[in-house]
Motif scaffolding. Structure first.
Motif, PDB file in Angstrom:
ATOM      1  N   SER A 141      -4.676   8.247   6.708  1.00 36.90           N
ATOM      2  CA  SER A 141      -3.817   7.564   5.795  1.00 36.90           C
ATOM      3  C   SER A 141      -4.776   7.779   4.734  1.00 36.90           C
ATOM      4  O   SER A 141      -4.444   7.826   3.396  1.00 36.90           O
TER       5      SER A 141
ATOM      6  N   SER B  94       3.204   7.337  -0.735  1.00 34.51           N
ATOM      7  CA  SER B  94       4.126   6.579   0.032  1.00 34.51           C
ATOM      8  C   SER B  94       3.936   6.773   1.672  1.00 34.51           C
ATOM      9  O   SER B  94       4.247   5.916   2.286  1.00 34.51           O
ATOM     10  N   ASN B  95       3.860   7.988   1.883  1.00 30.82           N
ATOM     11  CA  ASN B  95       3.831   8.322   3.247  1.00 30.82           C
ATOM     12  C   ASN B  95       2.642   7.689   3.840  1.00 30.82           C
ATOM     13  O   ASN B  95       2.342   7.208   4.867  1.00 30.82           O
TER      14      ASN B  95
ATOM     15  N   LYS C 143       3.192   4.074   4.366  1.00 31.87           N
ATOM     16  CA  LYS C 143       3.913   3.844   5.750  1.00 31.87           C
ATOM     17  C   LYS C 143       3.131   4.182   6.926  1.00 31.87           C
ATOM     18  O   LYS C 143       3.272   3.380   7.961  1.00 31.87           O
ATOM     19  N   LEU C 144       2.136   5.187   6.819  1.00 29.39           N
ATOM     20  CA  LEU C 144       1.339   5.617   7.927  1.00 29.39           C
ATOM     21  C   LEU C 144       0.570   4.402   8.363  1.00 29.39           C
ATOM     22  O   LEU C 144       0.260   3.969   9.479  1.00 29.39           O
TER      23      LEU C 144
END
Length: 186
Positions: free
Chosen positions: A103, A141-142, A145-146
């Protein structure tokens, strides 16, 4: 003088006329046979008794060895369960650290792309700079989310991805394996 015969006496005549004596149970040969049979039977009985004692001793020893083996087996199982619990804890900790590092790496890459978007605007045009900003927002964003997902959710997502596209999953696994091999060589 060749024709001369010996005179018969009463003793020799009695020998010739008396029939041969039959052996009965009272004779010494019969008593020896009975005595041998008796001794043989006693030896067989003694062997049976010895075998019974050995069998009983073997059962006792087998019980002792079985008990020891069971105790040691139980101890090994308990040790294995302890090691298994430690390994699970360690693996979960490593997975969490890996998730956090991944992340952080995505966030860092996102910031780097966002920082270079202005330079991309100047060199290649605003349209390409917007693509870079869009990619940076997608990476951020990923990363968020992670960071928000639990390990179980990530595992389920990975299983679902492999079910939907196994070819892509094999390709990714090959690339990751190659990267690890390169890292380990250094």
């Amino acid at each position: 003088m060749a024709d001369e015969k010996k005179p018969t006496t009463k003793k020799t005549a009695a020998r010739k006329k008396a029939p041969a004596k039959k052996t009965t149970a009272a004779t010494p040969a019969a008593s020896n046979t009975e005595q041998a049979k008796s001794r043989f039977s006693a030896a067989v009985d003694e062997a049976k008794a010895g075998a019974a004692l050995l069998r009983d001793e073997a059962k006792v020893r087998a019980g002792e060895y079985s008990g020891r083996a069971r105790t040691q087996g139980d101890q090994l199982v308990a040790d294995a369960k302890g090691y298994s619990a430690e390994a699970k804890t360690y693996a979960v900790d490593l997975a969490r650290d890996g998730k956090d590092k991944a992340s952080d790496a995505l966030l860092s890459l996102s910031k780097t792309i966002d920082d270079t978007a202005a330079q991309i605007d100047e060199r290649f045009g605003v349209e390409y700079g917007d693509y870079a900003r869009k990619a940076a927002r997608g990476l951020q964003s990923n990363a968020d989310k992670l960071r928000a997902k639990e390990l179980e959710e990530l595992g389920e997502d990975a299983r679902e991805f492999v079910r939907k596209s196994p070819g892509t999953a094999v390709g990714i696994a090959a690339i990751v394996g190659y990267a690890f091999a390169r890292l380990l060589r250094r």
